[in-house]
Design an enzyme around this catalytic site. Structure first.
Site, PDB file in Angstrom:
ATOM      1  N   GLY A 183     -12.423  -9.014  19.942  1.00 54.85           N
ATOM      2  CA  GLY A 183     -13.117  -8.426  18.955  1.00 54.85           C
ATOM      3  C   GLY A 183     -14.211  -7.475  19.500  1.00 54.85           C
ATOM      4  O   GLY A 183     -14.206  -7.721  20.924  1.00 54.85           O
ATOM      5  N   LYS A 211       6.906  -6.243   8.551  1.00 57.81           N
ATOM      6  CA  LYS A 211       7.914  -5.076   8.301  1.00 57.81           C
ATOM      7  C   LYS A 211       9.321  -5.385   9.144  1.00 57.81           C
ATOM      8  O   LYS A 211      10.410  -5.335   8.665  1.00 57.81           O
ATOM      9  CB  LYS A 211       7.352  -3.792   8.638  1.00 57.81           C
ATOM     10  N   CYS A 244      -9.869 -12.271  25.524  1.00 59.93           N
ATOM     11  CA  CYS A 244     -10.836 -11.175  25.424  1.00 59.93           C
ATOM     12  C   CYS A 244     -12.129 -11.659  24.837  1.00 59.93           C
ATOM     13  O   CYS A 244     -12.309 -12.670  25.348  1.00 59.93           O
ATOM     14  CB  CYS A 244     -10.424  -9.926  24.939  1.00 59.93           C
ATOM     15  N   TYR A 245     -12.547 -11.245  23.799  1.00 56.34           N
ATOM     16  CA  TYR A 245     -13.883 -11.772  22.942  1.00 56.34           C
ATOM     17  C   TYR A 245     -13.629 -13.164  22.779  1.00 56.34           C
ATOM     18  O   TYR A 245     -14.552 -14.167  22.983  1.00 56.34           O
ATOM     19  CB  TYR A 245     -14.103 -10.945  21.850  1.00 56.34           C
ATOM     20  N   GLU A 250      -0.942  -9.467  24.545  1.00 57.16           N
ATOM     21  CA  GLU A 250      -0.079  -8.971  23.347  1.00 57.16           C
ATOM     22  C   GLU A 250       0.165  -7.622  23.599  1.00 57.16           C
ATOM     23  O   GLU A 250       1.267  -7.336  22.671  1.00 57.16           O
ATOM     24  CB  GLU A 250      -0.914  -9.412  22.331  1.00 57.16           C
ATOM     25  N   HIS A 293      -5.322  -8.384  27.976  1.00 59.86           N
ATOM     26  CA  HIS A 293      -4.508  -8.637  26.434  1.00 59.86           C
ATOM     27  C   HIS A 293      -3.173  -8.682  26.749  1.00 59.86           C
ATOM     28  O   HIS A 293      -2.403  -7.919  27.095  1.00 59.86           O
ATOM     29  CB  HIS A 293      -4.886  -7.449  25.556  1.00 59.86           C
ATOM     30  N   SER A 350      11.590   0.215  -6.057  1.00 58.43           N
ATOM     31  CA  SER A 350      11.222   1.448  -5.919  1.00 58.43           C
ATOM     32  C   SER A 350      12.350   2.254  -5.114  1.00 58.43           C
ATOM     33  O   SER A 350      12.267   3.357  -5.031  1.00 58.43           O
ATOM     34  CB  SER A 350       9.874   1.620  -5.466  1.00 58.43           C
ATOM     35  N   GLY A 351      13.158   1.232  -4.470  1.00 58.41           N
ATOM     36  CA  GLY A 351      14.079   1.956  -3.527  1.00 58.41           C
ATOM     37  C   GLY A 351      13.390   1.965  -2.127  1.00 58.41           C
ATOM     38  O   GLY A 351      14.127   2.228  -1.130  1.00 58.41           O
ATOM     39  N   GLY A 352      12.278   1.443  -1.939  1.00 54.06           N
ATOM     40  CA  GLY A 352      11.569   1.157  -0.575  1.00 54.06           C
ATOM     41  C   GLY A 352      12.069  -0.032  -0.065  1.00 54.06           C
ATOM     42  O   GLY A 352      12.793  -0.607  -0.687  1.00 54.06           O
ATOM     43  N   VAL A 353      11.830   0.133   1.205  1.00 53.85           N
ATOM     44  CA  VAL A 353      12.346  -1.375   2.106  1.00 53.85           C
ATOM     45  C   VAL A 353      11.829  -2.669   1.161  1.00 53.85           C
ATOM     46  O   VAL A 353      12.748  -3.421   1.054  1.00 53.85           O
ATOM     47  CB  VAL A 353      11.891  -1.115   3.471  1.00 53.85           C
ATOM     48  N   ASP A 354      10.629  -2.686   1.112  1.00 50.37           N
ATOM     49  CA  ASP A 354      10.159  -4.038   0.542  1.00 50.37           C
ATOM     50  C   ASP A 354      10.700  -4.548  -0.774  1.00 50.37           C
ATOM     51  O   ASP A 354      11.049  -5.523  -0.852  1.00 50.37           O
ATOM     52  CB  ASP A 354       8.572  -4.066   0.736  1.00 50.37           C
ATOM     53  N   SER A 355      10.532  -3.606  -1.756  1.00 49.26           N
ATOM     54  CA  SER A 355      11.077  -4.144  -2.959  1.00 49.26           C
ATOM     55  C   SER A 355      12.711  -4.403  -2.877  1.00 49.26           C
ATOM     56  O   SER A 355      12.994  -5.093  -3.634  1.00 49.26           O
ATOM     57  CB  SER A 355      10.625  -2.905  -4.124  1.00 49.26           C
ATOM     58  N   SER A 356      13.202  -3.408  -2.109  1.00 49.27           N
ATOM     59  CA  SER A 356      14.650  -3.582  -1.995  1.00 49.27           C
ATOM     60  C   SER A 356      15.155  -5.121  -1.479  1.00 49.27           C
ATOM     61  O   SER A 356      16.024  -5.475  -2.088  1.00 49.27           O
ATOM     62  CB  SER A 356      15.367  -2.425  -1.118  1.00 49.27           C
TER      63      SER A 356
END
Ligand code: XMP
Length: 510
Positions: free
Chosen positions: A54, A366, A81-82, A170, A168, A222-228
């Site tokens: 942070g 994603k 870190c923080y 990550e 870090h 919508s044809g986007g990745v998520d809704s598909s």
């Protein structure tokens, strides 16, 4: 399923930490430090906890803080870190400011022999970004790593299984960051690694098959990745009880509407209603040139069209949304982010009648959504589709939108994409597209004077779309795209390449 909590103290890498943990096949969830209590943490049964970094200093009273009782609940904790400084501070250690010896970037790390560093050589490169540092560790802790400037690059209390690292692990640069996180999960927390997005999707399908039996489910595709991916997952669970409504506003890329329809209806047998509303949108957009007004008009019209179709379907039991985990995290953080998380539906729940909302992808990042899509057999083009704004080409046509301009832009954009693909560069920029500017200029074709539009090509590389760098595409690719666009698309007589980064420009033009 075993799970780890990432307690978020406002670090810029909170989501990244959760993703890195999941890459090790352990489910991780991000919880803002001020939205969860100690007793809730106890009840959740976490296998481990990670305190994020942070931007604050532990001595600032306004800095994020947590009930020090967390150090005594018996769950292993890794502070980063923080998060490490906070752990030291809570435990009675001392944190100081190292104005003159702050570390930033790649730094040589010296580690002692410890389970946290199993498989990590005595000397390796870590990634530092700090001014404050831990000057003395709390009772019961020992220093287990140092750098040349930092007297406590890592500390640990094996008895309580509490650890803190100033660096870090990550981020991608450190050589052994992944290994250190893995050691924490497997050697300290005793995780077995039961997380896998594809298995998770299978379990969701089985669950929805039971829970949604006999119910009518509606999803805006919508044809986007998520809704598909959400559509396919639910289709597997409830078959034709899932109704997908695909509003084609006529501002999609060339042939995209047909492709979406064909994929879902023919390939997967999804119960799909496609509404071809292009003409309706163009009529509503006549004379609209202001970017914000354009977006608003498209958004409102979208809701109206959807509402009309939903009205014909009648009452549905369940409304499904393609919300994904980053939207869920963001919406927990503040008012502006809430707008974004609701962006998927644009206020639809207010206008249609349903009993419950489900979000089958709300636990997935994603890349995990993409793995699920691949597992469900979604075509590569859809799984790896680049981001595409909801208002579509509407925000890539500067000035008034007309049918002719949409056609010009669709053709130019298709050519640009073909040329990038032909050069095998489709995974190099993170987003690339054509824009139709509102500026016309004089040209010459054969012996005749022309007066055509200027098309701008845009390609950017980015990690998060908050900032973006213009892509250094090879001149040959730009040349072929330019030559083909001016030859094959009537109405466009000039092509320019956009070399602005974000900020100060944005990715889209409007
Ligand atoms: P900007 O133009 O803000 O874009 O730099 C950043 C990213 O967001 C996408 N974008 C949108 N996506 N609805 C969306 O779903 C929108 O209204 C919208 N506006 C921009 C843009 O394509 C880029 O990837």
């Amino acid at each position: 399923m075993e799970k780890v909590m990432v307690l978020d103290f406002g670090g810029q890498y909170d989501q990244l930490i959760a993703r890195r943990v999941r890459e090790q096949h352990v489910y991780a969830e991000v919880r803002p430090y001020d939205k969860i209590t100690l007793s809730e943490i106890r009840e959740e049964g976490y296998k481990g906890i990670i305190f994020t970094g942070g931007p604050n200093s532990v001595y600032d009273p306004a800095s994020p803080y947590f009930d020090p009782g967390i150090l005594d609940i018996g769950v292993p904790i890794l502070g980063i870190c923080y998060g490490a400084q906070l752990m030291a501070f809570m435990g009675g250690g001392e944190v100081a400011s190292a104005e003159n010896s702050s570390e930033y970037g790649k730094t040589l790390l010296h580690v002692t022999e410890h389970a946290l560093f199993s498989g990590v050589p005595g000397e390796s490169v870590c990634w530092m970004s700090h001014t404050d540092y831990i000057r003395s560790v709390p009772d019961g802790f020992e220093i287990i790593a140092v750098t040349d400037k930092c007297p406590c690059a890592a500390m640990g209390c094996d008895g309580k299984r509490l650890y803190g690292v100033q660096f870090h692990p990550e981020v991608t640069h450190p050589e052994f960051g992944k290994q250190i996180l893995r050691n924490f999960l497997y050697k300290v927390c005793g995780c077995k690694g039961d997380w896998n997005a594809a298995d998770y999707a299978d379990r969701m399908i089985a669950r929805y098959r039971e829970e949604l039996r006999g119910k009518k489910v509606l999803l805006a595709l919508s044809g986007g990745v998520d809704s598909s991916v959400a559509a396919l997952l639910l289709h597997k669970a409830v078959g034709t009880d899932l109704i997908c409504v695909f509003v084609d506003h006529g501002l999609l890329r060339k042939d995209e509407g047909d492709f979406v329809e064909k994929t879902f209806r023919e390939t997967f047998g999804v119960n799909l209603i496609r509404v071809n509303a292009g003409r309706r949108f163009i009529n509503r957009l006549a004379g609209v040139t202001d970017p914000e007004k354009k977006r608003k008009t498209i958004g409102e019209e979208f809701i109206r069209v959807f509402e009309a179709v939903a009205g014909q379907i009648g009452h549905v039991n369940v409304f499904a949304q393609g919300t994904i985990y980053p939207d869920v995290i963001e919406s927990g953080k503040g008012a502006s982010a809430v707008i974004k998380s609701h962006h998927n539906v644009g206020g639809l729940p207010d206008v249609i009648s349903f009993d419950e909302i489900i979000e089958p992808l709300r636990d997935l990042f994603k890349d995990e959504v993409r793995s699920v899509g691949t597992m469900l057999g979604l075509p590569h083009e859809l799984v790896w589709r680049q981001p595409f704004p909801g208002p579509g080409l509407g925000v890539r046509i500067i000035g008034e939108i007309t049918e002719e301009k949409v056609r010009m832009l669709q053709d130019a954009d298709a050519i640009f994409r073909e040329e990038i693909e032909a050069a095998d560069l489709e995974h190099v920029p993170d987003q690339y597209f054509a824009v139709l500017t509102d500026s016309r200029s004089v040209g010459v074709m054969g012996d005749a004077r022309t007066y055509g539009y200027t098309c701008a090509l845009r390609a950017v590389s980015t990690d998060d779309f908050m900032t973006a760098e213009w892509s250094r595409l090879p001149y040959e690719v730009l040349e072929r795209a330019s030559s083909r666009i001016t030859n094959e698309v009537p109405g466009i007589s000039r092509v320019v390449y956009d070399i602005s980064s974000k900020p100060p420009a944005t990715v889209e033009y409007e």
